[in-house]
Write a protein that holds these residues in place. Structure first.
Motif, PDB file in Angstrom:
ATOM      1  N   PHE A  98       0.796  -1.260  -0.017  1.00 51.05           N
ATOM      2  CA  PHE A  98       0.067   0.099   0.105  1.00 51.05           C
ATOM      3  C   PHE A  98       1.044   1.137   0.061  1.00 51.05           C
ATOM      4  N   SER A  99       0.335   2.288  -0.642  1.00 51.47           N
ATOM      5  CA  SER A  99       1.132   3.656  -0.508  1.00 51.47           C
ATOM      6  C   SER A  99       0.600   4.534   0.515  1.00 51.47           C
ATOM      7  N   PRO A 100       1.374   5.215   1.139  1.00 52.21           N
ATOM      8  CA  PRO A 100       0.760   6.364   1.971  1.00 52.21           C
ATOM      9  C   PRO A 100      -0.303   7.155   1.469  1.00 52.21           C
ATOM     10  N   GLN A 101      -1.111   8.006   2.060  1.00 56.86           N
ATOM     11  CA  GLN A 101      -2.294   8.680   1.302  1.00 56.86           C
ATOM     12  C   GLN A 101      -1.571   9.929   0.968  1.00 56.86           C
ATOM     13  N   PRO A 102      -2.078  10.020  -0.270  1.00 53.64           N
ATOM     14  CA  PRO A 102      -1.487  11.317  -1.029  1.00 53.64           C
ATOM     15  C   PRO A 102      -1.332  12.700  -0.016  1.00 53.64           C
ATOM     16  N   PHE A 103      -2.619  12.906   0.866  1.00 58.50           N
ATOM     17  CA  PHE A 103      -2.557  14.361   1.274  1.00 58.50           C
ATOM     18  C   PHE A 103      -1.558  14.093   2.597  1.00 58.50           C
ATOM     19  N   LEU A 104      -0.806  13.066   3.029  1.00 63.34           N
ATOM     20  CA  LEU A 104       0.036  12.863   3.898  1.00 63.34           C
ATOM     21  C   LEU A 104       1.319  13.105   3.284  1.00 63.34           C
ATOM     22  N   VAL A 105       1.433  12.486   2.180  1.00 64.91           N
ATOM     23  CA  VAL A 105       2.685  12.942   1.429  1.00 64.91           C
ATOM     24  C   VAL A 105       2.921  14.349   0.830  1.00 64.91           C
ATOM     25  N   ALA A 106       1.883  14.796   0.713  1.00 63.04           N
ATOM     26  CA  ALA A 106       1.753  16.289   0.265  1.00 63.04           C
ATOM     27  C   ALA A 106       2.067  17.286   1.465  1.00 63.04           C
ATOM     28  N   GLN A 107       1.657  16.803   2.675  1.00 61.49           N
ATOM     29  CA  GLN A 107       1.979  17.664   4.007  1.00 61.49           C
ATOM     30  C   GLN A 107       3.455  17.711   4.114  1.00 61.49           C
ATOM     31  N   ARG A 108       3.972  16.327   3.960  1.00 67.90           N
ATOM     32  CA  ARG A 108       5.562  16.458   3.969  1.00 67.90           C
ATOM     33  C   ARG A 108       6.322  16.963   2.984  1.00 67.90           C
ATOM     34  N   MET A 109       5.952  17.110   1.818  1.00 69.10           N
ATOM     35  CA  MET A 109       6.588  17.777   0.635  1.00 69.10           C
ATOM     36  C   MET A 109       6.259  19.301   1.146  1.00 69.10           C
ATOM     37  N   ASP A 110       5.206  19.739   1.642  1.00 75.53           N
ATOM     38  CA  ASP A 110       5.076  21.187   2.018  1.00 75.53           C
ATOM     39  C   ASP A 110       6.209  21.417   2.925  1.00 75.53           C
ATOM     40  N   VAL A 111       6.390  20.665   3.979  1.00 75.30           N
ATOM     41  CA  VAL A 111       7.456  21.162   4.910  1.00 75.30           C
ATOM     42  C   VAL A 111       8.731  21.177   4.317  1.00 75.30           C
ATOM     43  N   LEU A 112       9.252  20.111   3.503  1.00 75.85           N
ATOM     44  CA  LEU A 112      10.401  19.949   2.949  1.00 75.85           C
ATOM     45  C   LEU A 112      10.570  21.122   1.978  1.00 75.85           C
ATOM     46  N   TYR A 113       9.485  21.769   1.209  1.00 76.02           N
ATOM     47  CA  TYR A 113       9.949  22.783   0.235  1.00 76.02           C
ATOM     48  C   TYR A 113      10.265  24.011   1.108  1.00 76.02           C
ATOM     49  N   ARG A 114       9.160  24.139   2.316  1.00 73.61           N
ATOM     50  CA  ARG A 114       9.325  25.682   2.982  1.00 73.61           C
ATOM     51  C   ARG A 114      10.588  25.436   3.739  1.00 73.61           C
ATOM     52  N   TRP A 115      11.273  24.199   4.235  1.00 76.87           N
ATOM     53  CA  TRP A 115      12.730  24.394   4.497  1.00 76.87           C
ATOM     54  C   TRP A 115      13.747  24.887   3.363  1.00 76.87           C
ATOM     55  N   LEU A 116      13.208  24.486   2.138  1.00 74.85           N
ATOM     56  CA  LEU A 116      14.245  24.680   1.044  1.00 74.85           C
ATOM     57  C   LEU A 116      14.158  26.397   1.048  1.00 74.85           C
ATOM     58  N   ALA A 117      13.244  26.831   1.125  1.00 69.40           N
ATOM     59  CA  ALA A 117      12.675  28.079   0.679  1.00 69.40           C
ATOM     60  C   ALA A 117      13.400  29.043   1.806  1.00 69.40           C
ATOM     61  N   ALA A 118      13.159  28.455   3.324  1.00 71.19           N
ATOM     62  CA  ALA A 118      13.747  29.227   4.222  1.00 71.19           C
ATOM     63  C   ALA A 118      15.502  29.174   3.944  1.00 71.19           C
ATOM     64  N   ALA A 119      16.032  28.414   3.298  1.00 73.22           N
ATOM     65  CA  ALA A 119      17.513  28.565   3.181  1.00 73.22           C
ATOM     66  C   ALA A 119      17.821  29.411   1.855  1.00 73.22           C
ATOM     67  N   GLN A 120      16.662  29.899   1.100  1.00 76.09           N
ATOM     68  CA  GLN A 120      17.024  30.721  -0.082  1.00 76.09           C
ATOM     69  C   GLN A 120      16.188  31.912  -0.011  1.00 76.09           C
ATOM     70  N   PRO A 121      16.933  33.104   0.184  1.00 74.72           N
ATOM     71  CA  PRO A 121      16.218  34.214   0.519  1.00 74.72           C
ATOM     72  C   PRO A 121      15.236  34.732  -0.789  1.00 74.72           C
TER      73      PRO A 121
END
Length: 320
Positions: A98-121
């Motif tokens: 089974f694959s994790p539910q897409p909305f959970l994976v999207a939540q995780r990718m939301d955080v990862l992208y925000r951390w990427l953005a925080a490191a790039q003014p």
């Protein structure tokens, strides 16, 4: 937090504690803050550090949910769409079909992208997120930062782009093509209009093309489907953790077949799996093959900006 960290008794001197943490002279171990008091202490530390990102590590998913609510209350943030973000664990076990539910994976990718953005003014999403995660959510490897950057689509008004190529790029990055966009990670196409719901946005965006030119970018309400505020530019990072290329599937096919032979998997099943992957479809449970299919992986902590505050809530319970 290290066992050698200095222990601080909690006597209500939040300002003094916040100043010591802001000085970043070393790890501190705070004792005596129970239940909601831990969130009050954490909120004081976040306020002291201003817009710097923060990561709160909770012992389990239940404690994570409670800490998110308490931090929102202590910081005066809304529970949905504010600065406080949950980084959930997958709702499946490793190697399940089974694959994790897409909305959970999207939540995780939301955080990862925000951390990427925080490191790039230039790409920063203000303010930097206050992330709450259970220990188990931090255990899995995630796509490397360079992979996420390379699969992120940048759009701006006046830009020239081919609609079909843009749609193909978004689908390859993990967006699911739907009739209507209602959830993060979905994409809809109607003539020269593209609706996209990137994982890091509170609302989806509507791209209107005039020929090959981006005529307008607007947010829209996913419930009423009505357009809202105009935007000059937008970014659509991948909503999925398993990111692969057709060429990589071809290159790794022999290794996948060898692994299947070792485990006694029928050739027909392997053929069906590889055929689906080559067509860009991710079969349920394919995340178990990420070490073979993912171009590059890193730990969650590789994404964490260097100026981030890290708070481990109840470390003994987490270890247990």
């Amino acid at each position: 937090m290290e066992e050698a960290a200095q222990r601080e008794a909690f006597h209500g001197d939040l300002d003094g504690l916040a100043r010591r943490v802001a000085a970043r002279s070393g790890a501190l171990r705070v004792a005596g803050a129970r239940a909601g008091a831990a969130a009050v202490v954490g909120a004081k530390l976040v306020a002291q550090l201003g817009d710097a990102p923060a990561l709160f590590v909770a012992p389990n998913a239940k404690a994570c949910d409670a800490l998110v609510r308490d931090l929102c209350a202590a910081l005066g943030e809304p529970e949905d769409g504010g600065r406080v973000r949950a980084f959930p664990a997958h709702d499946t076990h490793p190697y399940e079909r089974f694959s994790p539910q897409p909305f959970l994976v999207a939540q995780r990718m939301d955080v990862l992208y925000r951390w990427l953005a925080a490191a790039q003014p230039a790409a920063r999403i203000e303010p930097a997120p206050v992330v709450v995660a259970p220990w188990t959510a931090l255990a899995l490897r995630v796509p490397a930062r360079d992979v996420v950057r390379s699969r992120s689509v940048h759009l701006e008004v006046g830009q020239t782009t081919d609609r079909d190529a843009l749609v193909a790029t978004l689908v390859a990055a993990g967006y699911a093509r739907m009739a209507l966009v209602e959830e993060r990670g979905e994409l809809a196409v109607r003539g020269g209009i593209l609706d996209i719901f990137p994982p890091q946005r509170a609302h989806p965006i509507r791209i209107e093309l005039l020929g090959d030119e981006v005529e307008s970018i607007r947010e829209f309400d996913e419930l009423t489907q009505r357009s809202k505020d105009a935007l000059a530019h937008a970014v659509a990072p991948p909503p999925r953790e398993l990111l692969l290329h057709r060429s990589l599937v071809v290159d790794r096919s022999a290794a996948i077949r060898e692994l299947a032979a070792e485990q006694g998997v029928e050739n027909r099943s392997v053929d069906e799996l590889l055929d689906a992957l080559l067509r860009g479809h991710i079969p349920p449970g394919a995340e178990a093959l990420a070490p073979l299919l993912q171009p590059a992986v890193e730990t969650v902590f590789d994404y964490l900006p260097s100026d981030a505050l890290v708070v481990v809530d109840d470390p003994e319970a987490g270890r247990e």
